[in-house]
Design a protein around this motif. Structure first.
Motif, PDB file in Angstrom:
ATOM      1  N   LYS A 179      34.323  44.496  24.836  1.00  0.00           N
ATOM      2  CA  LYS A 179      33.965  45.183  25.931  1.00  0.00           C
ATOM      3  C   LYS A 179      33.849  44.406  27.162  1.00  0.00           C
ATOM      4  CE  LYS A 179      32.675  48.560  23.167  1.00  0.00           C
ATOM      5  NZ  LYS A 179      33.959  48.942  22.175  1.00  0.00           N
ATOM      6  N   ILE A 180      34.911  43.644  27.394  1.00  0.00           N
ATOM      7  CA  ILE A 180      35.174  42.930  28.826  1.00  0.00           C
ATOM      8  C   ILE A 180      36.358  43.564  29.363  1.00  0.00           C
ATOM      9  CG2 ILE A 180      35.454  40.663  29.807  1.00  0.00           C
ATOM     10  CD1 ILE A 180      34.153  39.429  27.480  1.00  0.00           C
ATOM     11  N   SER A 181      36.000  44.014  30.558  1.00  0.00           N
ATOM     12  CA  SER A 181      37.164  44.579  31.451  1.00  0.00           C
ATOM     13  C   SER A 181      37.941  43.443  32.265  1.00  0.00           C
ATOM     14  CB  SER A 181      36.439  45.784  32.254  1.00  0.00           C
ATOM     15  OG  SER A 181      37.365  46.370  33.041  1.00  0.00           O
ATOM     16  N   ILE A 182      38.993  43.743  32.337  1.00  0.00           N
ATOM     17  CA  ILE A 182      39.840  42.982  33.229  1.00  0.00           C
ATOM     18  C   ILE A 182      40.974  43.540  34.239  1.00  0.00           C
ATOM     19  CG2 ILE A 182      39.992  41.128  31.198  1.00  0.00           C
ATOM     20  CD1 ILE A 182      43.084  42.238  31.008  1.00  0.00           C
ATOM     21  N   PHE A 183      41.318  43.039  35.190  1.00  0.00           N
ATOM     22  CA  PHE A 183      42.089  43.419  36.191  1.00  0.00           C
ATOM     23  C   PHE A 183      43.322  42.208  36.157  1.00  0.00           C
ATOM     24  CE2 PHE A 183      44.219  43.492  40.182  1.00  0.00           C
ATOM     25  CZ  PHE A 183      43.898  44.714  40.780  1.00  0.00           C
ATOM     26  N   LEU A 235      46.974  40.534  36.886  1.00  0.00           N
ATOM     27  CA  LEU A 235      48.011  40.274  37.864  1.00  0.00           C
ATOM     28  C   LEU A 235      48.969  39.287  37.346  1.00  0.00           C
ATOM     29  CD1 LEU A 235      48.650  40.903  40.924  1.00  0.00           C
ATOM     30  CD2 LEU A 235      47.275  38.790  41.501  1.00  0.00           C
ATOM     31  N   SER A 236      50.362  39.682  37.657  1.00  0.00           N
ATOM     32  CA  SER A 236      51.381  38.843  37.108  1.00  0.00           C
ATOM     33  C   SER A 236      52.196  38.269  38.558  1.00  0.00           C
ATOM     34  CB  SER A 236      52.305  39.527  36.141  1.00  0.00           C
ATOM     35  OG  SER A 236      51.667  39.687  35.127  1.00  0.00           O
ATOM     36  N   THR A 237      52.620  37.016  38.484  1.00  0.00           N
ATOM     37  CA  THR A 237      53.288  36.633  39.490  1.00  0.00           C
ATOM     38  C   THR A 237      54.843  36.293  38.825  1.00  0.00           C
ATOM     39  OG1 THR A 237      52.838  34.344  39.442  1.00  0.00           O
ATOM     40  CG2 THR A 237      51.446  35.693  40.953  1.00  0.00           C
ATOM     41  N   TYR A 238      55.564  35.638  39.681  1.00  0.00           N
ATOM     42  CA  TYR A 238      56.790  35.151  38.997  1.00  0.00           C
ATOM     43  C   TYR A 238      56.720  34.212  37.855  1.00  0.00           C
ATOM     44  CZ  TYR A 238      61.861  33.936  38.764  1.00  0.00           C
ATOM     45  OH  TYR A 238      63.180  33.834  38.782  1.00  0.00           O
ATOM     46  N   ASN A 239      55.723  33.241  38.332  1.00  0.00           N
ATOM     47  CA  ASN A 239      55.510  31.990  37.301  1.00  0.00           C
ATOM     48  C   ASN A 239      54.487  32.364  36.221  1.00  0.00           C
ATOM     49  OD1 ASN A 239      57.015  30.403  38.924  1.00  0.00           O
ATOM     50  ND2 ASN A 239      55.434  29.262  39.945  1.00  0.00           N
ATOM     51  N   THR A 240      53.641  33.058  36.553  1.00  0.00           N
ATOM     52  CA  THR A 240      52.401  33.170  35.401  1.00  0.00           C
ATOM     53  C   THR A 240      51.872  34.419  35.734  1.00  0.00           C
ATOM     54  OG1 THR A 240      50.973  31.922  34.116  1.00  0.00           O
ATOM     55  CG2 THR A 240      50.764  31.797  36.706  1.00  0.00           C
ATOM     56  N   ASP A 241      50.735  34.616  34.802  1.00  0.00           N
ATOM     57  CA  ASP A 241      49.889  35.696  34.761  1.00  0.00           C
ATOM     58  C   ASP A 241      48.308  35.153  35.017  1.00  0.00           C
ATOM     59  OD1 ASP A 241      51.826  37.425  33.838  1.00  0.00           O
ATOM     60  OD2 ASP A 241      51.425  36.700  31.739  1.00  0.00           O
ATOM     61  N   TYR A 242      47.405  36.116  35.649  1.00  0.00           N
ATOM     62  CA  TYR A 242      46.018  36.072  36.210  1.00  0.00           C
ATOM     63  C   TYR A 242      45.262  37.150  35.656  1.00  0.00           C
ATOM     64  CZ  TYR A 242      48.341  32.747  39.301  1.00  0.00           C
ATOM     65  OH  TYR A 242      49.065  31.520  40.014  1.00  0.00           O
ATOM     66  N   LEU A 243      43.957  36.460  35.199  1.00  0.00           N
ATOM     67  CA  LEU A 243      43.148  37.755  34.806  1.00  0.00           C
ATOM     68  C   LEU A 243      41.820  37.537  35.850  1.00  0.00           C
ATOM     69  CD1 LEU A 243      42.735  37.406  30.824  1.00  0.00           C
ATOM     70  CD2 LEU A 243      44.345  39.069  32.174  1.00  0.00           C
ATOM     71  N   LEU A 244      41.474  38.702  36.288  1.00  0.00           N
ATOM     72  CA  LEU A 244      40.354  38.519  37.033  1.00  0.00           C
ATOM     73  C   LEU A 244      39.175  39.404  36.172  1.00  0.00           C
ATOM     74  CD1 LEU A 244      42.890  38.821  39.158  1.00  0.00           C
ATOM     75  CD2 LEU A 244      40.894  39.323  40.886  1.00  0.00           C
ATOM     76  N   ILE A 245      38.022  38.756  36.050  1.00  0.00           N
ATOM     77  CA  ILE A 245      36.813  39.195  35.159  1.00  0.00           C
ATOM     78  C   ILE A 245      35.537  39.300  36.033  1.00  0.00           C
ATOM     79  CG2 ILE A 245      35.764  38.940  33.228  1.00  0.00           C
ATOM     80  CD1 ILE A 245      38.350  37.613  32.105  1.00  0.00           C
ATOM     81  N   LYS A 246      34.858  40.079  35.799  1.00  0.00           N
ATOM     82  CA  LYS A 246      33.829  40.347  36.705  1.00  0.00           C
ATOM     83  C   LYS A 246      32.823  39.086  36.336  1.00  0.00           C
ATOM     84  CE  LYS A 246      32.853  43.857  38.952  1.00  0.00           C
ATOM     85  NZ  LYS A 246      32.515  43.814  40.294  1.00  0.00           N
ATOM     86  N   ASN A 247      32.087  38.481  37.052  1.00  0.00           N
ATOM     87  CA  ASN A 247      31.372  37.332  37.045  1.00  0.00           C
ATOM     88  C   ASN A 247      30.227  37.631  35.820  1.00  0.00           C
ATOM     89  OD1 ASN A 247      32.033  34.923  38.687  1.00  0.00           O
ATOM     90  ND2 ASN A 247      32.005  36.167  40.360  1.00  0.00           N
ATOM     91  N   LYS A 248      29.739  38.647  35.904  1.00  0.00           N
ATOM     92  CA  LYS A 248      28.627  39.206  34.812  1.00  0.00           C
ATOM     93  C   LYS A 248      29.224  38.948  33.507  1.00  0.00           C
ATOM     94  CE  LYS A 248      29.422  43.933  34.335  1.00  0.00           C
ATOM     95  NZ  LYS A 248      29.626  44.158  32.910  1.00  0.00           N
ATOM     96  N   ASP A 249      30.533  38.832  33.339  1.00  0.00           N
ATOM     97  CA  ASP A 249      31.100  38.722  31.839  1.00  0.00           C
ATOM     98  C   ASP A 249      31.731  37.435  31.795  1.00  0.00           C
ATOM     99  OD1 ASP A 249      30.536  41.127  31.114  1.00  0.00           O
ATOM    100  OD2 ASP A 249      32.195  41.953  32.159  1.00  0.00           O
ATOM    101  N   LYS A 250      31.561  36.465  32.791  1.00  0.00           N
ATOM    102  CA  LYS A 250      32.018  35.009  32.895  1.00  0.00           C
ATOM    103  C   LYS A 250      32.062  34.282  31.395  1.00  0.00           C
ATOM    104  CE  LYS A 250      33.194  30.925  36.033  1.00  0.00           C
ATOM    105  NZ  LYS A 250      33.039  30.419  37.128  1.00  0.00           N
ATOM    106  N   GLU A 251      30.626  33.822  31.207  1.00  0.00           N
ATOM    107  CA  GLU A 251      30.541  32.958  29.939  1.00  0.00           C
ATOM    108  C   GLU A 251      31.041  33.596  28.662  1.00  0.00           C
ATOM    109  OE1 GLU A 251      29.544  29.851  30.160  1.00  0.00           O
ATOM    110  OE2 GLU A 251      29.815  30.411  32.521  1.00  0.00           O
ATOM    111  N   LYS A 252      30.819  34.850  28.628  1.00  0.00           N
ATOM    112  CA  LYS A 252      31.222  35.632  27.408  1.00  0.00           C
ATOM    113  C   LYS A 252      32.675  35.668  27.362  1.00  0.00           C
ATOM    114  CE  LYS A 252      30.692  39.921  24.664  1.00  0.00           C
ATOM    115  NZ  LYS A 252      30.085  41.284  24.955  1.00  0.00           N
TER     116      LYS A 252
END
Length: 127
Positions: free
Chosen positions: A91-95, A97-114
């Protein structure tokens, strides 16, 4: 998979009208930043409090970023799935983003440790 927490900065995701010009201050930001234009919108990701939000149609802040380390070949399959599926199952939502080189996940800080624990439990490691 080798992952990296980009930094300790909070990020904001903003939505602007389609024909929004790139703000001059955007170029002065010396951290992860992104602008994407589509037929429907202009999305901007920047460290929080670095751009004016007055003209934004929507603003969502308090995100952190996980980077997939290294350059990913375009022939690789399922990179985001290996990360997104276990997070979704927890139940952790992500945003994403991909670039030419790699991928990124943005995650809410409230879910960081989990999120970090879920990904580590799946065998992913953090630098």
């Amino acid at each position: 998979m080798q992952l990296k927490l980009l930094d300790k900065t909070n990020y904001t995701i903003m939505k602007f009208p389609t024909h929004t010009e790139i703000p001059a201050s955007f170029h002065e930001i010396n951290a992860f930043k992104s602008i994407t234009y589509t037929d429907d919108e202009c999305s901007i990701i920047v460290p929080s409090n670095t751009l004016e939000t007055d003209l934004a149609l929507s603003v969502d802040d308090d995100w952190f970023i996980i980077q997939v380390v290294g350059e990913l070949d375009f022939s690789l399959v399922g990179i985001l799935t290996q990360l997104a599926n276990p997070l979704a199952e927890n139940k952790i939502s992500i945003f994403s983003l991909s670039t030419y080189n790699t991928d990124y996940l943005l995650i809410k800080n409230k879910d960081k440790e989990k999120a970090i624990h879920v990904l580590q439990d799946c065998g992913h490691t953090f630098q």
